[in-house]
Design an enzyme around this catalytic site. Sequence first.
Site, PDB file in Angstrom:
ATOM      1  N   ALA A  63       0.855  -1.190   0.000  1.00  0.00           N
ATOM      2  CA  ALA A  63       0.000   0.000   0.000  1.00  0.00           C
ATOM      3  C   ALA A  63       0.889   1.237   0.000  1.00  0.00           C
ATOM      4  O   ALA A  63       2.036   1.186   0.461  1.00  0.00           O
ATOM      5  CB  ALA A  63      -0.890  -0.011   1.234  1.00  0.00           C
ATOM      6  N   GLY A 106       0.682  -5.019   0.867  1.00  0.00           N
ATOM      7  CA  GLY A 106      -0.489  -5.151  -0.009  1.00  0.00           C
ATOM      8  C   GLY A 106      -0.127  -5.765  -1.355  1.00  0.00           C
ATOM      9  O   GLY A 106      -0.976  -6.401  -1.997  1.00  0.00           O
ATOM     10  N   GLU A 109      -0.331  -9.335  -0.735  1.00  0.00           N
ATOM     11  CA  GLU A 109      -1.740  -9.716  -0.556  1.00  0.00           C
ATOM     12  C   GLU A 109      -2.490  -9.740  -1.885  1.00  0.00           C
ATOM     13  O   GLU A 109      -3.404 -10.545  -2.074  1.00  0.00           O
ATOM     14  CB  GLU A 109      -2.415  -8.775   0.452  1.00  0.00           C
ATOM     15  N   GLU A 129       4.179  -5.216   7.572  1.00  0.00           N
ATOM     16  CA  GLU A 129       3.250  -4.279   8.217  1.00  0.00           C
ATOM     17  C   GLU A 129       3.524  -4.023   9.701  1.00  0.00           C
ATOM     18  O   GLU A 129       3.494  -2.857  10.127  1.00  0.00           O
ATOM     19  CB  GLU A 129       1.794  -4.758   8.024  1.00  0.00           C
TER      20      GLU A 129
HETATM   21  N1  COA Z   1       4.541   3.465  -0.423  1.00  0.00           N
HETATM   22  C1  COA Z   1       4.923   4.696  -0.827  1.00  0.00           C
HETATM   23  N2  COA Z   1       6.096   4.934  -1.435  1.00  0.00           N
HETATM   24  C2  COA Z   1       6.908   3.894  -1.641  1.00  0.00           C
HETATM   25  C3  COA Z   1       6.579   2.576  -1.254  1.00  0.00           C
HETATM   26  C4  COA Z   1       5.325   2.386  -0.609  1.00  0.00           C
HETATM   27  N3  COA Z   1       4.896   1.174  -0.216  1.00  0.00           N
HETATM   28  N4  COA Z   1       7.580   1.748  -1.597  1.00  0.00           N
HETATM   29  C5  COA Z   1       8.515   2.518  -2.193  1.00  0.00           C
HETATM   30  N5  COA Z   1       8.121   3.811  -2.213  1.00  0.00           N
HETATM   31  C6  COA Z   1       8.832   4.971  -2.755  1.00  0.00           C
HETATM   32  C7  COA Z   1      10.036   5.313  -1.880  1.00  0.00           C
HETATM   33  O1  COA Z   1       9.638   6.153  -0.798  1.00  0.00           O
HETATM   34  C8  COA Z   1      10.925   6.014  -2.860  1.00  0.00           C
HETATM   35  O2  COA Z   1      10.499   7.345  -2.999  1.00  0.00           O
HETATM   36  P1  COA Z   1      11.587   8.530  -3.293  1.00  0.00           P
HETATM   37  O3  COA Z   1      12.140   8.209  -4.642  1.00  0.00           O
HETATM   38  O4  COA Z   1      10.750   9.752  -3.268  1.00  0.00           O
HETATM   39  O5  COA Z   1      12.588   8.425  -2.206  1.00  0.00           O
HETATM   40  C9  COA Z   1      10.647   5.290  -4.168  1.00  0.00           C
HETATM   41  O6  COA Z   1       9.390   4.633  -4.010  1.00  0.00           O
HETATM   42  C10 COA Z   1      11.666   4.235  -4.462  1.00  0.00           C
HETATM   43  O7  COA Z   1      11.773   3.386  -3.325  1.00  0.00           O
HETATM   44  P2  COA Z   1      13.180   2.878  -2.734  1.00  0.00           P
HETATM   45  O8  COA Z   1      12.936   2.378  -1.357  1.00  0.00           O
HETATM   46  O9  COA Z   1      14.223   3.929  -2.903  1.00  0.00           O
HETATM   47  O10 COA Z   1      13.464   1.668  -3.759  1.00  0.00           O
HETATM   48  P3  COA Z   1      14.394   0.398  -3.589  1.00  0.00           P
HETATM   49  O11 COA Z   1      14.408  -0.247  -4.921  1.00  0.00           O
HETATM   50  O12 COA Z   1      15.673   0.748  -2.910  1.00  0.00           O
HETATM   51  O13 COA Z   1      13.597  -0.563  -2.553  1.00  0.00           O
HETATM   52  C11 COA Z   1      11.648  -1.710  -1.714  1.00  0.00           C
HETATM   53  C12 COA Z   1      12.409  -1.196  -2.956  1.00  0.00           C
HETATM   54  C13 COA Z   1      10.327  -2.288  -2.201  1.00  0.00           C
HETATM   55  C14 COA Z   1      12.470  -2.809  -1.006  1.00  0.00           C
HETATM   56  C15 COA Z   1      11.417  -0.534  -0.731  1.00  0.00           C
HETATM   57  O14 COA Z   1      10.909   0.567  -1.457  1.00  0.00           O
HETATM   58  C16 COA Z   1      10.456  -0.838   0.366  1.00  0.00           C
HETATM   59  O15 COA Z   1      10.828  -1.489   1.347  1.00  0.00           O
HETATM   60  N6  COA Z   1       9.207  -0.325   0.277  1.00  0.00           N
HETATM   61  C17 COA Z   1       8.223  -0.377   1.326  1.00  0.00           C
HETATM   62  C18 COA Z   1       7.699  -1.799   1.521  1.00  0.00           C
HETATM   63  C19 COA Z   1       6.672  -1.862   2.632  1.00  0.00           C
HETATM   64  O16 COA Z   1       6.937  -1.637   3.789  1.00  0.00           O
HETATM   65  N7  COA Z   1       5.450  -2.190   2.236  1.00  0.00           N
HETATM   66  C20 COA Z   1       4.375  -2.394   3.147  1.00  0.00           C
HETATM   67  C21 COA Z   1       3.376  -1.325   3.010  1.00  0.00           C
HETATM   68  S1  COA Z   1       1.994  -1.717   4.059  1.00  0.00           S
END
Ligand code: COA
Length: 246
Positions: A63, A106, A109, A129
């Site tokens: 999400a 999400g 999911e 989460e």
């Molecule tokens: N919601 C909002 N923004 C998100 C996001 C999310 N779930 N996942 C990634 N982004 C955004 C980051 O904030 C970043 O924004 P920026 O460019 O303005 O800094 C951009 O997307 C790129 O993400 P980044 O973390 O730099 O990419 P990465 O390739 O290094 O890592 C992930 C990828 C998926 C491992 C990492 O983004 C991540 O852990 N995301 C969150 C996962 C999470 O906790 N999901 C559960 C949500 S309930």
Amino acid sequence: MGESRLRIDARDDRVVATLDRPDRRNAIDQALVDELHALCAELEETPRTLIVTGTDGIFAAGADIAQLRERTGDDARRGINATVFDRIRHLPMPVIAAVDGYALGGGAELAYAADIRLGTPNARFGNPEPGLGIIAAAGASWRLPEIVGHARASELLLTTRTLGADEALAWGLLSSVHEPDELLDAAHAIVDRIAATSVRATILTKRALLAPRADHPRIDGELQAELFDSPDKRARMTAFLERKKR
Ligand code: COA
């Protein structure tokens, strides 16, 4: 209307929906949820098999945390993601998730809501989460145990660890693993198999699979009754019985 977050490739017997918000790692925000609802409406009206996939080596990072941070208890009760994932789960025809890269929160999911999951060696599943101070409330707590069993689901959800492709395959979360450039072909090959059978029998097989345990075996008889009385069943069985005479 903002930019579309879902690329749709609609064909006669299938639709490929590609999550396309790479700068946010395909994070699922309200706009994407709305587009998924619109897609569901189309597939409920004109049933076709759905392939859901991601872009740039990512399925979906969950999400949208920026939106999630602002949501209230009332938003939680509305189950924004849970509702659309449930609608996807109950689409008449099968849903295939083709997962390359991260499927987190999400995003995981959404994949759990599919009937069949394929992945690449880079597929990564996880529900982080609790680290964000919330539960995985869009299907993980009950769909994941149905897929991998309660003990494995408990371990994954309580530790928030990420599951790689090998383990996901061994656990049955993935049906098969393919190189990234072969993933969509593999998904299409499955749709080809489905398309070779009776559409109505496929729809009713899915309905039987989703029916509560208490409804079996009564519901199977009900569904079968419709098919037994159909001309399509007679034609298909006659074709089998007469195949050597041709
Ligand atoms: N919601 C909002 N923004 C998100 C996001 C999310 N779930 N996942 C990634 N982004 C955004 C980051 O904030 C970043 O924004 P920026 O460019 O303005 O800094 C951009 O997307 C790129 O993400 P980044 O973390 O730099 O990419 P990465 O390739 O290094 O890592 C992930 C990828 C998926 C491992 C990492 O983004 C991540 O852990 N995301 C969150 C996962 C999470 O906790 N999901 C559960 C949500 S309930």
